[in-house]
Design a protein around this motif. Structure first.
Motif: not given
Length: 168
Positions: A111-115, A120-128
């Motif tokens: 259940a914690l996998a998305p978080e 983290p990879v989405l944030v690394e790519l610049g997403a909010t």
């Protein structure tokens, strides 16, 4: 506001895709404008410069709100999703995009996998990523009420940020 869905399930037209479309629709109050079912991009994902992959990347990068979804494989997101996300520039590829991580799995163990893994990879790519990632047991993938609590809590914040997104 442009709304997109990205699904990284190796199976075209998967339950992951269905769940992502439901979540995006519930958050935005309408169907997504764009759907990128990464499995349909085929071998073009494995190199650089494939025209279909470039269109998909540009579509996602120019969206205001993107639900990024994956099944849980070996306790993390899928490799096909990772290969697609590798097409985006680090730090700026998703600048101005509000992303919502979604993962499906067989049971509550991940259940914690998305978080812990997808966010983290989405944030690394610049997403909010304003809201926590959400996890859905695949047995409920087609139950719109499965997202009731998440949508009630997070839709106002996600939409407010997506409506005011500024492109880098």
């Amino acid at each position: 506001m442009q709304v997109a869905v990205v699904t990284g399930n190796p199976k075209v037209g998967s339950r992951t895709l269905d769940a992502a479309i439901v979540l995006a629709s519930r958050l935005a109050g309408r169907a997504p404008d764009h759907v990128v079912d990464v499995a349909t991009l085929g071998p073009g994902l494995l190199g650089w410069g494939d025209p279909a992959v470039e269109v998909a990347v540009d579509t996602v990068a120019s969206s205001d709100l993107v639900v990024v979804a994956s099944p849980t494989f070996k306790a993390t997101y899928s490799g096909i999703l990772k290969v697609f996300l590798d097409q985006f520039a680090t730090g700026s590829g998703l600048a101005g995009v509000v992303a919502v991580p979604l993962m499906l799995g067989a049971g509550p163990a991940h259940a914690l996998a998305p978080e812990l893994l997808l966010r983290p990879v989405l944030v690394e790519l610049g997403a909010t990523v304003v809201a926590p990632g959400t996890y859905l047991q695949e047995s409920r993938y087609d139950d719109p009420s499965a997202f009731d609590t998440y949508v009630a809590r997070w839709a106002p914040s996600v939409l407010a940020l997506a409506d005011s997104a500024v492109r880098a």
